[in-house]
Design an enzyme around this catalytic site. Structure first.
Site, PDB file in Angstrom:
ATOM      1  CB  THR B  14      -0.859   0.147   0.997  1.00  0.00           C
ATOM      2  OG1 THR B  14      -1.948  -1.649   1.737  1.00  0.00           O
ATOM      3  CG2 THR B  14      -1.765   0.898   1.075  1.00  0.00           C
ATOM      4  CD  GLU B 131       7.211  12.803  10.345  1.00  0.00           C
ATOM      5  OE1 GLU B 131       6.361  12.588  11.346  1.00  0.00           O
ATOM      6  OE2 GLU B 131       8.281  13.668  10.651  1.00  0.00           O
ATOM      7  N   GLY B 136       1.647   7.493  10.845  1.00  0.00           N
ATOM      8  CA  GLY B 136       1.029   8.173   9.744  1.00  0.00           C
ATOM      9  C   GLY B 136       1.224   9.293   9.140  1.00  0.00           C
ATOM     10  CE  LYS B 207       2.351   3.570  14.361  1.00  0.00           C
ATOM     11  NZ  LYS B 207       1.168   3.122  14.274  1.00  0.00           N
TER      12      LYS B 207
END
Lengths: 428, 428
Positions: B14, B131, B136, B207
């Site tokens: 994706t 990033e 996201g 994260k």
């Protein structure tokens, strides 16, 4: 890169003092992060004798910011004086001409002279950074210019004047009128020296023009921003908006359409439960919409010593780290002139009229709206003691052009006292 | 700087496809903004024949990502394969060893091997950017590392796993149980190949470890993150939380205290009307608190083709523009090892127990809590048909250490079936 980055700071008001404090307190952290010492060599302000609550020992003092900007012991000119002409402009030009980079919090200067200054900087190989000029502590310039550089931006929205938002949220919370809260802001020191910069939407308009330039690759065009202040918002407007599930915000919107570049900074009704509607007091919010990222929302304090100094330090750290970028994200000479466009998207509007109390008056209002092709969603006329009756109307969706025609017709029909208050309803 | 920046992209899922689409569609815009053409020279994925809905003509193809990473016609290795070991790690190391910069969306790789990779990159003069690995489309790594570099960060909070947030918000909206919604996420393709990465909190924990490292100048320490997944959240928990004005979120919190570095990713109750409480579906939110900026809140899509590709492109544009920075914001060799600490701040806790239906059972629960110094704010026991009775308790503020003692005592008293569900209530 162990050579120190030497700062000359012009302006020791709230923000300047905040910057000095961080650099004194966090010297070790800044050096760790940037790889070199970040030091102040010289400062400048009007009054050298004033106690500012921070030690200024070890810094040279210049009374003339232009002289400061030219000094050989300065690498970065930090302009925190404000004002779009005079000393701020002269000193910024002098700094660029003598090989300095510039960090500034001055939205007026850049919104009005940004194109010329950016061209000067880029021709000289220098950099102008201005994170603190827009939305206080929120790193919105960096997010837009760098983090979202892969996006074709489709729309920017924002609440970017804390004073206006403070007045509007306090009106709803206390039931006090605009004038009372305007005076309160004056006492609290929330107003610019020229209060019209705040309540007239000019300051927020400057900020919007800067964001637009980066987002759409256009020359900053503050004169094209459709401006409307909050001075005519009455407590009745606040209450009626709340009854309908809305809040009134001084809302900036910029988008590029086939008609051109739309930039407006006007009071609007937004849903009370939306992120923009829920914004309280001096907090700012910027919404960035792009073709890839969809929507990013940034929220933070719009002003104040710490937050604004944080933004200035972000720019300073970038320069210390050697991160250099064109002022508006692409070479200034490649920025386009995009014609200004009024918004073409229809929206419902909120209208408040002072209707003269005579037979047929309301019929004339309905006719003026109908003739312009505007249908009425809701209407309310209050009982009254004055010779005019307050009438509140919410229209179905119409264009701003149709609304202008209707308001012109109302004016000529002589049944309305003064100009109506007309606020766009943004469903977001 | 008119030399093109040449990308080798490994992984055409994706995100990879999203990156290819932007680079094909926005070539002119990217060149305008970065000052040089941004081009793909080579791509790599498992299956060359698969139709991915985007043209791959003009790109060389490598089946082996390590071979791609070493090619002479690649300046930047774009790692979009995922997985913390195997090909992603091998190819990243090979890229750095052969003088390439790296852009990656791989939170697992960096949370686990980030320290070693950052040291390798910095020794070689190369850069790793990530990033897209956190939250996201939100430019949170850039905001934290650069925009807020003048701040000593005091706390980071965030909802950073869209799948968990989707399940939790849908449970409240539909009244369906966890298992039903977990299955729905599987059908919708919202789950990682190993679903425990999502619902076990591991992905969000990766994260948080990356944000902590930048914020506190510490080596990434994923093993120190206190992890708790959402698998045991029942519809009763959601309902009871809602009754009390809370929502349950998988919330990350990182802060440095005198006791050490606290990192936890656990389901918590947060006020329903707070920005974190209002977060719906796959949207992410990160709250950054610093000594100067006070509080900045960033919200945006946490996953998806466009938003994640937007983040990858932000990093690519930085490299094209020559903006180079240490992986975690300061040289990797200067990052500290900070001991892990449990939170010392008392908070109210929500408890759900399956109480055995025998005389004196509830008294034993009350005693266990009382003996641990925990007082009860509210309690509710539901009528039931099973042999155990559901009991919901909200405590007054207590420490997590006291709670652990109480839960241990409950266990030994043999009046509770299974382990209680214990959720911290964060007033924010």
């Amino acid at each position: 890169m162990t050579k120190p980055l030497r700062l000359g700071i012009a302006g020791l008001g709230t923000v300047g003092v905040g910057v000095v404090k961080i650099i004194r307190r966090q010297a070790e952290m800044l050096e760790m992060r940037t790889g070199r010492p970040v030091v102040i060599t010289v400062v400048s302000a009007r009054d050298a004798s004033k106690d500012r609550g921070v030690a200024l020992t070890g810094y040279a003092w210049e009374t003339d910011p232009v002289a400061l900007a030219k000094r050989d012991d300065v690498d970065v000119f930090v302009e925190l004086m404000g004002g779009h002409d005079g000393a701020a402009k002269d000193a910024t030009e002098a700094a660029l001409a003598s090989g300095k980079d510039v960090v500034t919090a001055n939205k007026a200067l850049l919104a009005i002279h940004g194109q010329a200054l950016a061209e000067q900087a880029e021709a000289a190989g220098q950099v102008i950074r201005f994170e603190a000029a827009v939305a206080g502590g929120i790193p919105v310039i960096k997010s837009l210019t760098e983090g979202l550089a892969g996006n074709q931006v489709t729309r920017i929205m924002g609440v970017m004047n804390g004073t206006c938002n403070y007045i509007l949220t306090r009106m709803e919370a206390t039931g006090e009128g605009y004038n009372t809260l305007f005076d309160e802001c004056g006492r609290l020191g929330y107003l610019e020296a020229d209060p019209n910069l705040d309540v007239g939407g000019i300051d927020a308009g400057h900020k919007l023009a800067l964001l637009s330039s980066i987002a759409f690759g256009s020359k900053p065009a503050f004169d094209d921003v459709v401006l409307q202040g909050i001075q005519r918002i009455a407590i009745d407007d606040i209450r009626h908006a709340a009854d309908m599930g809305y809040r009134i915000k001084l809302l900036g919107v910029a988008q590029r359409t086939a008609r051109g570049l739309e930039q407006r900074m006007t009071p609007c009704l937004v849903p009370a439960n939306s992120p923009l509607g829920q914004l309280e007091g001096g907090t700012n919010m910027v919404v960035i919409e792009g073709d890839a990222v969809e929507q990013v929302v940034l929220r933070g304090p719009g002003a104040g010593e710490g937050p604004t100094a944080s933004a200035v330090l972000g720019d300073i750290c970038d320069l210390a780290r050697g991160l250099r970028i064109a002022t508006f994200g692409q070479p200034a000479t490649t920025l386009q002139e995009i014609p200004a466009a009024q918004t073409g998207l229809p929206a419902p509007y909120y209208l408040r009229l002072a209707l003269q109390d005579k037979p047929g008056a309301l019929a004339k209002v309905a006719t003026a709206l109908g003739d312009a092709g505007i249908s009425i969603d809701r209407m309310r006329q209050y009982s009254h003691s004055e010779p005019t009756a307050p009438v509140l109307i919410v229209t179905h969706k119409c264009t701003s052009a149709a609304l202008d025609i209707a308001i012109e017709a109302l004016d000529q029909a002589s049944v309305v006292d003064g100009a109506p208050v007309a606020l766009r309803i943004e469903e977001l």
